[in-house]
Design an enzyme around this catalytic site. Structure first.
Site, short mmCIF file in Angstrom:
data_model
loop_
_atom_site.label_atom_id
_atom_site.label_comp_id
_atom_site.label_asym_id
_atom_site.label_seq_id
_atom_site.Cartn_x
_atom_site.Cartn_y
_atom_site.Cartn_z
N ARG A 60 0.76 5.87 40.33
CA ARG A 60 0.54 6.54 41.62
C ARG A 60 0.10 7.98 41.44
NH1 ARG A 60 6.20 4.19 43.09
NH2 ARG A 60 6.58 5.52 41.34
N SER A 76 10.13 2.59 45.50
CA SER A 76 11.29 1.76 45.82
C SER A 76 12.50 2.60 46.19
CB SER A 76 11.62 0.83 44.64
OG SER A 76 10.59 -0.10 44.45
N LYS A 96 21.03 -0.22 34.27
CA LYS A 96 20.55 0.20 35.60
C LYS A 96 21.42 -0.36 36.70
CE LYS A 96 15.65 1.24 35.46
NZ LYS A 96 14.37 0.88 36.06
#
Length: 161
Positions: free
Chosen positions: A90, A128, A41
């Protein structure tokens, strides 16, 4: 004693993350926030920067600790004696991917349960990646992240521009 691990990249930490931590701190004896390190990442903040921000954010919670995690989360949980993985969701999309991940984790270690905590409605759109984009273009992120994170983002993007 019940220990729960709340893993994530926290790049950057958000008020949604803080909400999950705050709510979970009332449910478990100990919460271990595991900051993921994944060489595949690309992070905006280093693991040290993410650690420092999280450490500041969780100061009010005596039963919350922060650690860096560079291994499979179920291995980490077993190593620290945790029997619960916490995951914030979410949306249905989040739930779908988190559910698949929980099945994989259960195959790796059936002794560790995954619990999903739905986000508060006001944080449904807080991601984010979106926060980083807004901050890059000097958008108002003050109600999406704690002040220490807003300051770090501002400083990060002032260096890049």
């Amino acid at each position: 004693m019940t220990t729960a691990v709340f893993p994530g990249s926290f790049d950057p930490p958000t008020n949604g993350h803080l909400s999950i931590i705050k709510r979970a701190s009332k449910l478990f004896d100990k919460i271990d926030v595991a900051i993921a390190v994944n060489a595949a990442k690309q992070y905006l903040f280093s693991q040290e920067e993410r650690y420092a921000m999280m450490a500041e954010i969780v100061k009010p919670f005596s039963n919350v600790s922060i650690h860096i995690c560079n291994e499979l989360i179920v291995q980490y949980a077993q190593k620290v004696g945790a029997n619960v993985l916490l995951r914030g969701v979410r949306s249905i999309h989040d739930f779908s991917s988190e559910f698949d991940l929980s099945l994989m984790n259960n195959m790796l270690n059936p002794e560790i349960e995954t619990l999903f905590i739905p986000t508060e409605q006001k944080y449904v759109v807080v991601r984010s990646s979106s926060i980083k984009e807004l901050a890059q273009f000097h958008g108002d992120i003050s109600n999406m992240v704690p002040p220490v994170v807003a300051k770090a983002l501002k400083e990060k993007f002032m260096k890049k521009n």
